[in-house]
Scaffold this active site. Structure first.
Site, PDB file in Angstrom:
ATOM      1  N   LYS A  13     -19.447  27.985 -11.455  1.00  0.00           N
ATOM      2  CA  LYS A  13     -20.660  27.680 -10.535  1.00  0.00           C
ATOM      3  C   LYS A  13     -20.785  26.705  -9.425  1.00  0.00           C
ATOM      4  CE  LYS A  13     -24.616  27.734 -13.382  1.00  0.00           C
ATOM      5  NZ  LYS A  13     -23.878  27.045 -14.488  1.00  0.00           N
ATOM      6  N   ARG A  88     -33.670  28.213 -14.413  1.00  0.00           N
ATOM      7  CA  ARG A  88     -32.586  28.691 -15.671  1.00  0.00           C
ATOM      8  C   ARG A  88     -33.491  29.182 -16.988  1.00  0.00           C
ATOM      9  NH1 ARG A  88     -28.388  24.178 -15.658  1.00  0.00           N
ATOM     10  NH2 ARG A  88     -27.385  24.581 -17.049  1.00  0.00           N
ATOM     11  N   ARG A 122     -12.775  21.630 -20.825  1.00  0.00           N
ATOM     12  CA  ARG A 122     -13.178  21.005 -19.080  1.00  0.00           C
ATOM     13  C   ARG A 122     -13.035  19.641 -19.422  1.00  0.00           C
ATOM     14  NH1 ARG A 122     -17.773  23.560 -15.971  1.00  0.00           N
ATOM     15  NH2 ARG A 122     -19.341  22.331 -17.934  1.00  0.00           N
ATOM     16  N   ARG A 152     -17.608  15.645 -20.163  1.00  0.00           N
ATOM     17  CA  ARG A 152     -18.672  15.582 -20.198  1.00  0.00           C
ATOM     18  C   ARG A 152     -19.583  15.305 -21.506  1.00  0.00           C
ATOM     19  NH1 ARG A 152     -21.447  19.704 -16.055  1.00  0.00           N
ATOM     20  NH2 ARG A 152     -22.979  19.634 -17.602  1.00  0.00           N
ATOM     21  N   ARG A 163     -25.728  25.232 -25.386  1.00  0.00           N
ATOM     22  CA  ARG A 163     -25.702  25.311 -23.986  1.00  0.00           C
ATOM     23  C   ARG A 163     -25.511  26.972 -24.044  1.00  0.00           C
ATOM     24  NH1 ARG A 163     -21.848  21.674 -21.482  1.00  0.00           N
ATOM     25  NH2 ARG A 163     -23.398  22.115 -19.340  1.00  0.00           N
TER      26      ARG A 163
HETATM   27  P1  AMP Z   1     -25.401  21.638 -15.424  1.00  0.00           P
HETATM   28  O1  AMP Z   1     -24.703  20.987 -14.825  1.00  0.00           O
HETATM   29  O2  AMP Z   1     -26.030  23.023 -14.575  1.00  0.00           O
HETATM   30  O3  AMP Z   1     -24.630  23.094 -16.897  1.00  0.00           O
HETATM   31  O4  AMP Z   1     -26.524  21.490 -16.128  1.00  0.00           O
HETATM   32  C1  AMP Z   1     -26.388  19.916 -17.541  1.00  0.00           C
HETATM   33  C2  AMP Z   1     -27.696  20.288 -17.780  1.00  0.00           C
HETATM   34  O5  AMP Z   1     -28.857  19.789 -17.271  1.00  0.00           O
HETATM   35  C3  AMP Z   1     -28.076  21.413 -18.969  1.00  0.00           C
HETATM   36  O6  AMP Z   1     -27.476  21.660 -19.862  1.00  0.00           O
HETATM   37  C4  AMP Z   1     -29.579  21.326 -19.618  1.00  0.00           C
HETATM   38  O7  AMP Z   1     -30.025  20.395 -20.117  1.00  0.00           O
HETATM   39  C5  AMP Z   1     -30.070  20.482 -17.800  1.00  0.00           C
HETATM   40  N1  AMP Z   1     -30.452  21.584 -16.869  1.00  0.00           N
HETATM   41  C6  AMP Z   1     -29.964  21.173 -16.263  1.00  0.00           C
HETATM   42  N2  AMP Z   1     -30.956  22.568 -14.729  1.00  0.00           N
HETATM   43  C7  AMP Z   1     -31.813  22.831 -15.972  1.00  0.00           C
HETATM   44  C8  AMP Z   1     -32.169  23.495 -15.117  1.00  0.00           C
HETATM   45  N3  AMP Z   1     -33.004  23.973 -14.093  1.00  0.00           N
HETATM   46  N4  AMP Z   1     -33.596  23.808 -16.334  1.00  0.00           N
HETATM   47  C9  AMP Z   1     -33.666  22.598 -17.527  1.00  0.00           C
HETATM   48  N5  AMP Z   1     -32.283  21.696 -17.755  1.00  0.00           N
HETATM   49  C10 AMP Z   1     -31.238  21.912 -16.760  1.00  0.00           C
END
Ligand code: AMP
Length: 208
Positions: A13, A88, A122, A152, A163
């Site tokens: 993404k 999400r 990654r 990360r 996740r």
């Molecule tokens: P990402 O970088 O998009 O993978 O987001 C990293 C982490 O942030 C996720 O694993 C969630 O813990 C949190 N997070 C990001 N976006 C959301 C969302 N829309 N709703 C809930 N938690 C989120």
């Protein structure tokens, strides 16, 4: 043009978002990035979100929705936006659909084995934010910008599993949700990133 990028963690993404916002001149909003910035700056929002993120859980809907209402009301969203990592959950999707018109939802599809391989290998540059994979690093973690490639915290194996489970249970149902609204575009993301982007570009161009 208001776009949602849907897809499991690791589906690319962030990589595709960078190309889309460049060509279509819309604002990129990554909820994960917003949280990581707030955690780094030790803000109250960052403190609330940190434990959920470290465990690979979703931050509660009420926190995310309030944060996004605020972000989407800002001036730079008027020219259109690309949502990366939001919504999400169905609750988030409903809140978004009520507040904003969404023109297309790009669903990046990738099989689970590839996702695990991509996420657990990654590495992200702490300086410029560039992303790579250990396979291409030859054991060298220096980036051209002078920064260092690091993993990360939530890309560690146990968290990755959580996740992906959370994605299957809570986010995957959004594919049907947006398909029923007639705005879903499926993209095969299991290919070289420039080829994936060609499909995205064509799909978005035809909407304009
Ligand atoms: P990402 O970088 O998009 O993978 O987001 C990293 C982490 O942030 C996720 O694993 C969630 O813990 C949190 N997070 C990001 N976006 C959301 C969302 N829309 N709703 C809930 N938690 C989120």
């Amino acid at each position: 043009m208001n776009i949602v990028l849907l897809g499991a963690p690791g589906a690319g993404k962030g990589t595709q978002a960078a190309k889309i916002i460049n060509d279509f001149e819309i604002t990129h909003i990554s909820t994960g990035e917003i949280f990581r910035k707030n955690i780094k700056e030790k803000t109250p929002l960052g403190e609330k979100a940190q434990s959920y993120i470290n465990e690979g859980k979703l931050v509660p809907d009420s926190i995310v929705i309030d944060m996004m209402k605020d972000r989407l009301s800002q001036q730079d969203c008027k020219k259109g936006f690309l949502l990366d990592g939001f919504p999400r959950t169905t609750v988030q999707a409903e809140a978004l659909s009520k507040a904003m018109q969404i023109h297309a939802v790009l669903n990046l599809q990738m099989d689970i084995k590839t996702l695990i391989y991509r996420l657990s290998g990654r590495r992200i540059c702490s300086g410029c934010g560039n992303t790579t994979h250990i396979e291409f690093m030859n054991g060298i973690d220096d980036c051209n910008c002078g920064g260092r490639y690091v993993q990360r915290e939530d890309d560690k194996e146990e968290t990755v599993k959580n996740r992906l489970k959370v994605y299957e249970e809570q986010t995957k149902p959004l594919i049907d949700y947006f398909a029923k609204k007639g705005i879903l575009i499926n993209i095969n993301a299991d290919r070289y990133k420039d080829i994936v982007y060609q499909d995205i570009y064509e799909a978005l161009k035809s909407l304009k």
